[in-house]
Design an enzyme around this catalytic site. Structure first.
Site, mmCIF file in Angstrom:
data_model
loop_
_atom_site.group_PDB
_atom_site.id
_atom_site.type_symbol
_atom_site.label_atom_id
_atom_site.label_comp_id
_atom_site.label_asym_id
_atom_site.label_seq_id
_atom_site.Cartn_x
_atom_site.Cartn_y
_atom_site.Cartn_z
ATOM 1 N N LYS A 100 -3.718 -10.859 10.184
ATOM 2 C CA LYS A 100 -3.739 -10.915 11.655
ATOM 3 C C LYS A 100 -4.805 -11.919 12.076
ATOM 4 C CE LYS A 100 -2.472 -6.078 12.650
ATOM 5 N NZ LYS A 100 -1.495 -5.947 13.725
ATOM 6 N N ASP A 137 -2.431 6.245 5.501
ATOM 7 C CA ASP A 137 -1.640 5.167 6.099
ATOM 8 C C ASP A 137 -2.528 4.125 6.788
ATOM 9 O OD1 ASP A 137 0.804 3.909 6.962
ATOM 10 O OD2 ASP A 137 0.450 4.728 8.968
ATOM 11 N N HIS A 168 -6.131 -0.152 6.185
ATOM 12 C CA HIS A 168 -6.466 -1.157 7.202
ATOM 13 C C HIS A 168 -7.871 -0.991 7.800
ATOM 14 C CE1 HIS A 168 -2.307 -2.034 6.813
ATOM 15 N NE2 HIS A 168 -1.873 -1.051 7.557
ATOM 16 N N HIS A 192 -1.397 -6.234 5.628
ATOM 17 C CA HIS A 192 -1.032 -7.258 6.622
ATOM 18 C C HIS A 192 -2.109 -7.424 7.696
ATOM 19 C CE1 HIS A 192 0.327 -3.833 9.050
ATOM 20 N NE2 HIS A 192 0.366 -4.639 10.090
ATOM 21 N N LYS A 203 0.824 -1.203 0.000
ATOM 22 C CA LYS A 203 0.000 0.000 0.000
ATOM 23 C C LYS A 203 0.866 1.265 0.000
ATOM 24 C CE LYS A 203 -0.658 1.321 4.781
ATOM 25 N NZ LYS A 203 0.465 0.943 5.504
ATOM 26 N N GLU A 226 -2.017 4.555 18.358
ATOM 27 C CA GLU A 226 -0.675 3.998 18.588
ATOM 28 C C GLU A 226 0.130 4.914 19.508
ATOM 29 O OE1 GLU A 226 0.903 1.667 14.982
ATOM 30 O OE2 GLU A 226 0.029 3.471 14.129
ATOM 31 N N LYS A 283 -1.101 8.606 15.869
ATOM 32 C CA LYS A 283 0.215 8.215 16.392
ATOM 33 C C LYS A 283 0.593 9.124 17.563
ATOM 34 C CE LYS A 283 2.264 6.001 12.370
ATOM 35 N NZ LYS A 283 2.233 4.608 12.817
#
Ligand SMILES: O=P(O)(O)OC[C@H]1O[C@@H](O)[C@H](O)[C@@H](O)[C@@H]1O
Length: 487
Positions: free
Chosen positions: A181, A234, A239, A177, A147, A215, A339
């Site tokens: 998971k 991002d 995701h 990814h 991505k 995060e 973040k």
């Protein structure tokens, strides 16, 4: 036998995620298409010894052992090549299709395959694919992309057209990814194997769904990539929309790649901004200022190395979406990721509506039933009201929690397993990637046009004003209005 060609071999993605994922998969012993030969390629003039050391470091980091790992280390090689130059990628792939490198090794058997992994910035991936002539593509070639797949809806459509000229869609693996998971995959079992849940999994019983990925990490040396992407691209465009699709889709008949991805595409096609006329009311962007993360002082994002402060990149993004289907009419889906936040929080929370009538005489204020699906720590919690211990007629809150197994393979290893098996179930299909851009394009336009203020939050705090959009009175009222029965 599989020859895995990694473009961008010298990059951070290859060493941090891809190579350890490969090592993890090899040491599991379940390796489709084995044996795997690895070819690293990048523009820089390095030798095999340099590459070998990088692969060895990744193997050690993953704690990987076993014959397949030893064989990989013994056979891997490096090629310096500019894949955007005419003939660059074609030549590399042709050599990879002849594993002994002299034109005599490959026997063109059915079980020979070449997989080309673009661990490259998206613009370089696009340029390399455009420079590849379809007549020079080795038989059965598989393409693996990282991505973001394009930078907006039109560019993703254009990229998909370029890819289609090279190989059929089933041989394109767009890596997310999160789809590898195990807790994300557990959403399937949780939803579709439990009658109790799936019966209530509609607007009749669900009040709202929150998908939060906060995060406590900062830039981690990724400014070159992140300052162009920002939190929206991002995390949300990729995701979190994939998570929304799994949470909101209708039950697939099977979990085959076609059924599963059809259901996801369908629900994403019905997804839009909560109030398309007013992006400021249903989206929020912010970036961190100087603060403290744990015991570490952190400077402002805008002052970080490699960041252009005038670009206005957000480090926290929040959007409220509507899913225009019978099942979800009037239910807000809030997606948020940021973040450098004080508390790490990675979960989807399904909040159920209040009961229509609380028996008179039961005391206390009822709270809604909530199901929390954790994505690290991977636990599952059901929050319920029960009769209290001390006073049998007063409600008390309780929660049932179970720890879900993180799975034996890392997320990257799981995704690579699908790639090597030629199974695209855990990859993002082209039309799905396009839909995700269609959902966020109006947000990008509103943010770039300055229609939504860029707020600030100190590193280590809970984010701007510490609350989410749905806690803001205006949005809550809009949500309630939309959920009210139509006259
Ligand atoms: O929690 P995980 O699996 O590390 O995934 C989160 C990461 O996912 C990556 O795709 C993002 O680029 C990162 O910014 C983010 O930190």
């Amino acid at each position: 036998m599989t020859t895995l060609v990694v473009l961008g071999a010298g990059g951070d993605l290859a060493s941090r995620l891809l190579l350890p994922g490969l090592a993890d998969l090899l040491s599991s012993g379940d390796v489709p298409g084995a044996p795997v030969r690895l070819v690293g390629a990048d523009r820089a003039e390095h030798d095999d010894a340099w590459w070998h050391e990088r692969v060895r470091a990744a193997v050690d980091a993953a704690g990987a052992t076993g014959a397949a790992v030893d064989e990989l280390l013994a056979t891997t090689r490096y090629e310096p090549v500019d894949v955007t130059a005419e003939g660059g990628l074609a030549g590399l792939l042709a050599r990879a299709a002849r594993p002994d490198g002299d034109g005599a090794g490959g026997d063109d058997g059915d079980d020979e395959q070449v997989v080309c992994y673009f661990a490259l910035p998206p613009e370089v991936t696009g340029a390399a694919c455009r420079a590849l002539d379809p007549s020079e593509v080795p038989d059965g070639l598989r393409l693996v992309l990282e991505k973001p797949f394009g930078h907006d809806h039109p560019s993703s459509v254009e990229l998909d057209a370029v890819l289609r000229r090279l190989v059929p869609e089933e041989r394109v693996h767009r890596v997310d990814h999160f789809l590898g998971k195990s807790t994300v995959l557990n959403v399937l079992g949780l939803r579709f194997a439990n009658r109790l849940l799936e019966n209530s999994w509609t607007a009749r019983d669900v009040e709202r769904v929150d998908v939060v990925f906060d995060e406590d990490l900062a830039l981690e040396g990724r400014a070159g990539y992140y300052d162009h992407a920002g939190a929206l691209v991002d995390m949300v465009q990729s995701h979190l929309l994939q998570l929304l699709a799994l949470l909101a889709m209708d039950p697939p008949a099977t979990v085959s790649e076609r059924d599963l991805r059809d259901r996801k595409a369908e629900v994403l096609r019905a997804t839009r901004l909560w109030d398309p006329e007013d992006p400021a009311a249903c989206t929020r962007r912010a970036r961190w200022t100087a603060g403290r993360l744990g015991d570490r002082e952190v400077g402002a994002y805008a002052d970080s190395d490699g960041v252009d402060p005038d670009r206005g990149t957000e480090t926290l993004a929040e959007v409220v979406l509507a899913v225009d289907t019978w099942r979800w009419a009037g239910v807000p889906f809030r997606l948020r990721s940021g973040k450098a936040l004080g508390t790490r929080r990675k979960e989807a929370v399904v909040t159920f509506r209040h009961v229509p009538h609380l028996p008179t005489g039961l005391l206390g204020t009822p709270s809604p039933t909530r199901l929390r699906i954790g994505f690290g720590p991977d636990d599952l919690t059901l929050e319920l009201d029960v009769n209290g211990e001390d006073d049998a007629f007063t409600l008390e809150r309780t929660s049932l929690t179970t720890q879900l197994s993180p799975g034996s393979l890392s997320a990257y290893a799981q995704v690579l397993h699908g790639v090597l098996a030629g199974d695209p179930t855990l990859s993002v299909r082209g039309d799905i990637a396009e839909e995700c851009w269609r959902v966020v394009d109006p947000v990008l336009a509103a943010w770039r046009g300055g229609r939504v203020p860029l707020e600030e939050y100190p590193a280590g705090s809970g984010g701007p004003r510490g609350t989410g959009l749905l806690e803001d009175v205006d949005v809550l009222e809009a949500v309630e209005d939309a959920a009210a029965p139509r006259p």
